[in-house]
Structure formats: C-alpha cells, structure tokens
Design a protein around this motif. Structure first.
Motif, PDB file in Angstrom:
ATOM      1  N   GLU A 104       3.798  -7.950  -8.898  1.00  0.00           N
ATOM      2  CA  GLU A 104       2.628  -7.401  -9.584  1.00  0.00           C
ATOM      3  C   GLU A 104       2.789  -5.879  -9.629  1.00  0.00           C
ATOM      4  O   GLU A 104       2.927  -5.234  -8.589  1.00  0.00           O
ATOM      5  N   LYS A 105       2.753  -5.298 -10.838  1.00  0.00           N
ATOM      6  CA  LYS A 105       3.018  -3.861 -10.983  1.00  0.00           C
ATOM      7  C   LYS A 105       1.833  -2.984 -10.587  1.00  0.00           C
ATOM      8  O   LYS A 105       2.012  -1.831 -10.230  1.00  0.00           O
ATOM      9  N   HIS A 106       0.610  -3.522 -10.672  1.00  0.00           N
ATOM     10  CA  HIS A 106      -0.575  -2.763 -10.251  1.00  0.00           C
ATOM     11  C   HIS A 106      -1.194  -3.488  -9.062  1.00  0.00           C
ATOM     12  O   HIS A 106      -1.538  -4.664  -9.170  1.00  0.00           O
ATOM     13  N   GLN A 107      -1.303  -2.782  -7.940  1.00  0.00           N
ATOM     14  CA  GLN A 107      -1.851  -3.389  -6.732  1.00  0.00           C
ATOM     15  C   GLN A 107      -2.878  -2.454  -6.109  1.00  0.00           C
ATOM     16  O   GLN A 107      -2.709  -1.240  -6.133  1.00  0.00           O
ATOM     17  N   GLN A 108      -3.926  -3.067  -5.543  1.00  0.00           N
ATOM     18  CA  GLN A 108      -4.954  -2.301  -4.844  1.00  0.00           C
ATOM     19  C   GLN A 108      -5.194  -2.930  -3.476  1.00  0.00           C
ATOM     20  O   GLN A 108      -5.178  -4.148  -3.336  1.00  0.00           O
ATOM     21  N   PHE A 109      -5.426  -2.060  -2.490  1.00  0.00           N
ATOM     22  CA  PHE A 109      -5.639  -2.516  -1.126  1.00  0.00           C
ATOM     23  C   PHE A 109      -6.886  -1.837  -0.563  1.00  0.00           C
ATOM     24  O   PHE A 109      -6.865  -0.628  -0.327  1.00  0.00           O
ATOM     25  N   PRO A 110      -7.974  -2.586  -0.354  1.00  0.00           N
ATOM     26  CA  PRO A 110      -9.165  -1.976   0.244  1.00  0.00           C
ATOM     27  C   PRO A 110      -8.904  -1.663   1.717  1.00  0.00           C
ATOM     28  O   PRO A 110      -8.269  -2.445   2.417  1.00  0.00           O
ATOM     29  N   MET A 111      -9.372  -0.509   2.158  1.00  0.00           N
ATOM     30  CA  MET A 111      -9.187  -0.072   3.541  1.00  0.00           C
ATOM     31  C   MET A 111     -10.571   0.245   4.115  1.00  0.00           C
ATOM     32  O   MET A 111     -11.502   0.542   3.376  1.00  0.00           O
ATOM     33  N   TYR A 112     -10.680   0.210   5.460  1.00  0.00           N
ATOM     34  CA  TYR A 112     -12.014   0.266   6.063  1.00  0.00           C
ATOM     35  C   TYR A 112     -12.160   1.199   7.263  1.00  0.00           C
ATOM     36  O   TYR A 112     -13.228   1.265   7.849  1.00  0.00           O
TER      37      TYR A 112
ATOM     38  N   SER B  34     -15.102   3.431   3.412  1.00  0.00           N
ATOM     39  CA  SER B  34     -14.902   2.636   2.205  1.00  0.00           C
ATOM     40  C   SER B  34     -13.884   3.356   1.317  1.00  0.00           C
ATOM     41  O   SER B  34     -14.229   4.193   0.492  1.00  0.00           O
ATOM     42  N   TRP B  35     -12.611   3.040   1.532  1.00  0.00           N
ATOM     43  CA  TRP B  35     -11.555   3.685   0.753  1.00  0.00           C
ATOM     44  C   TRP B  35     -10.501   2.654   0.385  1.00  0.00           C
ATOM     45  O   TRP B  35     -10.595   1.494   0.777  1.00  0.00           O
TER      46      TRP B  35
END
Length: 134
Positions: A101-109, A58-59
């Motif tokens: 979009e200037k702030h982005q998050q990507f869940p990784m598994y 979960s990162w």
C-alpha cells in the motif's frame, strides 16, 4: 440460545477483521506538523534518523511511497518509531514482508520525545508526523 449466536458472531467478525486490516488502513486528517520531510532511498545502505517531540496524545504518522523501480521486489521501506522516554518501539513498512500500500497512516497515542529510524531501497518517501484533527 440467543447468547450463543451473539458470541459466535464476534468471533467470526474478529477473524475476518484481522485478515481485512491488511488492506483498509486507518484514515484521518492531520493538523500541526511535528516533522514533514521527503527522503530518497537509493540503496539498502541508506539510513536516516530523525528526532522530534510530540505534545499532543492524538497524533499520527502518514507516509506516501513512490517506488523508483518498475520491479517492486527491489522497492522497500522500513521505519522504527521509538518513544525515547519509554523505549517502546513500533516498526512499519512497505514492500518485502510489509504491505505494498503506497499511502499508509498510523494513529499514535503517547506524547514525548520520538526517534524515527528509516531505511529503504529504491523508494522515495514523504513522511509526516503531525497532530490528528478531531
């Protein structure tokens, strides 16, 4: 008859969700960091490669982009995240064919050794790879 409206609704929402996913991005808070650095890309020739090991499934990756030019057509960033065990690659970015979009998050598994190859032009990027908080 009640099955038809129920099956029709998910199709419509799936279509609108696919369109809407461009703007609302996943949101999560980060815990222990695997890699946290800032990079400045002044020209299209600027390339950066980093490696780190992930020990928790979960990162996620969090990027903050600061355009360094008033004309955004010249500002772009791209990163390819590669799991070095499996060879699986994912590419994300800002500008050009990507979101602005200037702030982005990507869940990784997936755990394992990773390499991130980054390139860009006229942007400063704050990059964080870290465990996702529950």
């Amino acid at each position: 008859a009640s099955a038809t409206p129920a099956s029709a609704a998910p199709v419509a929402s799936a279509t609108s969700a696919a369109v809407a996913t461009v703007t609302p991005l996943p949101s999560f808070s980060l815990g222990d960091h695997y890699l946290q650095k800032s990079y400045s890309f002044q020209s299209e020739k600027d390339l950066v490669s980093e490696q780190f090991r992930v020990d928790n499934p979960s990162w996620g990756i969090d990027i903050n982009i600061l355009p360094l030019n008033d004309d955004l057509q010249y500002c772009w960033f791209e990163m390819t995240v590669t799991n070095r065990d499996t060879g699986q690659k994912e590419t994300y970015g800002y500008g050009r064919s990507y979101s602005y979009e200037k702030h982005q998050q990507f869940p990784m598994y997936v755990t394992g050794p990773y390499q991130v190859d980054m390139k860009g032009n006229r942007v400063k990027v704050d990059f964080t790879a870290a465990k996702r908080n529950p």
